[in-house]
Write a protein that holds these residues in place. Structure first.
Motif, mmCIF file in Angstrom:
data_model
loop_
_atom_site.group_PDB
_atom_site.id
_atom_site.type_symbol
_atom_site.label_atom_id
_atom_site.label_comp_id
_atom_site.label_asym_id
_atom_site.label_seq_id
_atom_site.Cartn_x
_atom_site.Cartn_y
_atom_site.Cartn_z
ATOM 1 N N LEU A 94 0.698 -1.174 0.027
ATOM 2 C CA LEU A 94 -0.024 -0.014 0.049
ATOM 3 C C LEU A 94 0.765 1.170 -0.143
ATOM 4 C CD1 LEU A 94 -3.071 0.726 0.140
ATOM 5 C CD2 LEU A 94 -2.831 0.897 2.488
ATOM 6 N N ARG A 102 -4.983 4.550 -4.954
ATOM 7 C CA ARG A 102 -5.348 3.655 -4.344
ATOM 8 C C ARG A 102 -6.709 2.953 -4.753
ATOM 9 N NH1 ARG A 102 -4.057 4.784 2.127
ATOM 10 N NH2 ARG A 102 -1.492 4.945 1.849
ATOM 11 N N ALA A 135 -1.569 -3.698 -0.948
ATOM 12 C CA ALA A 135 -2.668 -2.680 -1.721
ATOM 13 C C ALA A 135 -3.557 -3.425 -2.269
ATOM 14 C CB ALA A 135 -1.510 -1.847 -2.583
ATOM 15 N N LYS A 192 -8.072 0.262 1.616
ATOM 16 C CA LYS A 192 -7.186 0.164 0.299
ATOM 17 C C LYS A 192 -7.910 1.000 -0.855
ATOM 18 C CE LYS A 192 -5.530 -4.498 1.489
ATOM 19 N NZ LYS A 192 -5.564 -5.767 1.182
#
Length: 353
Positions: A94, A102, A135, A192
């Motif tokens: 992430l 994201r 992520a 996320k």
């Protein structure tokens, strides 16, 4: 007096090694003759590879991979003889994305598969994978595609022979299944970048992928503990690579022989950024506590709630390093955090002596 220091990273502030060193400064201030053993630790997320490197040595390998948006980056993993230790956040983390980037509908775990392929090409026969900090929420489809691209002559999973004699262990404290209300999408995708609508689509996508995979292999790992880790990467390792799943801290402590290491210690100091009742649900300090036997364990943290529960669980002390009323922004500064850890540990050691 022997003291073992094994503190988790204070996320966004100090690494495990930095927190340990601050604690050592506090110990030396109060007990300059103490024998101190520092153990960098991680439960599978940030610092996992570095913790194993400090414990077992080996060579840090740098390899070109694709990040979650398929951009070229360099990632690192550890090779020690035929053992590889991979931290998936290096390729699929992430922190590789800005907040605007994201979007679990489009990001991929492809880079993690590239790391696995590179390790296998270099002779790895056992791969330990830390699943923290991802992520992605693609059920590991990207990783599987990368392995097919690397090894399959005719472009199908069944063509791959290079992985048949490689064993995999995933390090994760996540017990969630792949799908459903307690699955990867519903529990983890929001952080996320997923909207409520995306979460439903991601969950359905993972469910369909698991159904197809189960028909192909004749068994279904989607309900296993750990399948929901790292946006379903845990599932891909379990279903496609027959991985074992173990808590990350247990793997590390078993590797270094921690329970023997602490037998003649007078004190163990562990910690994390924030300690509360969730600490008791298998987080890193609990792993330290369980393997410390009769040796008293002191827990320090930047924030502590549920202190009584922590003490009832067996911690000898549970101490917040920060003075009351300190602004979060100030507490998160590296120099401030180091000083507060050193001051707290110095007081603890003086009290215990």
């Amino acid at each position: 007096m022997k003291i073992v220091v094994a503190i988790d990273s204070f996320k966004g502030c100090l690494t495990s090694a930095e927190a340990n060193q601050a604690a050592v400064e506090g110990i030396m201030r109060s007990s300059p003759d103490a024998e101190v053993v520092q153990i960098p630790v991680s439960d599978g997320g940030e610092g996992f590879m570095d913790a194993f490197h400090a414990a077992i040595g080996g060579e840090v390998v740098e390899v070109g991979v694709r990040d979650p948006l398929m951009r070229r980056i360099s990632a690192r993993y550890l090779m020690q003889d035929t053992l590889a230790v991979i931290e998936i956040a290096q390729a699929s983390g992430l922190t590789l994305l800005s907040e605007d980037e994201r979007n679990p509908m489009v990001v991929t775990s492809y880079g993690t598969g590239q790391m696995v392929a590179d390790a296998v090409r270099r002779g790895a026969t056992h791969v330990i994978v830390g699943l923290g900090g991802s992520a992605t929420s693609d059920a590991g489809i990207g990783m599987i595609r990368a392995l097919i691209d690397a090894f399959a002559k005719h472009g199908t999973w069944d063509d791959i022979v290079q992985l048949k004699n490689v064993s995999f262990t995933i390090a994760s404290d996540v017990r969630n299944p792949l799908c459903g209300s307690n699955g990867a999408a519903h529990v983890f995708a929001k952080q996320k970048g997923a909207t409520p609508e995306m979460i439903e689509v991601l969950d359905e996508r993972a469910r369909k992928f698991a159904e197809v995979s189960a028909r192909h292999f004749g068994h279904d790992c989607s309900r296993m503990e750990g399948a929901g880790a790292a946006g379903g990467l845990g599932y891909a390792f379990l279903q496609y690579l027959n991985a074992d799943c173990k808590p990350g801290i247990q793997l590390l402590l078993d590797t270094i022989g921690f329970s023997q290491l602490v037998k003649d210690a007078c004190l163990v100091i562990t910690g994390e950024g924030s300690a509360d009742r969730q600490t008791l649900m298998g987080k890193l300090p609990m792993g330290i506590l369980k393997q410390s036997g009769e040796v008293p364990v002191c827990l320090i943290a930047g924030k502590i709630t549920d202190r009584e529960l922590l003490l009832q669980a067996g911690f000898a002390h549970a101490e917040c390093i920060n003075p009351p009323g300190i602004p979060l922004e100030e507490a998160m500064q590296k120099d401030v955090a180091r000083r507060n850890i050193a001051d707290t540990v110095s007081r603890l050691v003086t009290y215990i002596k």
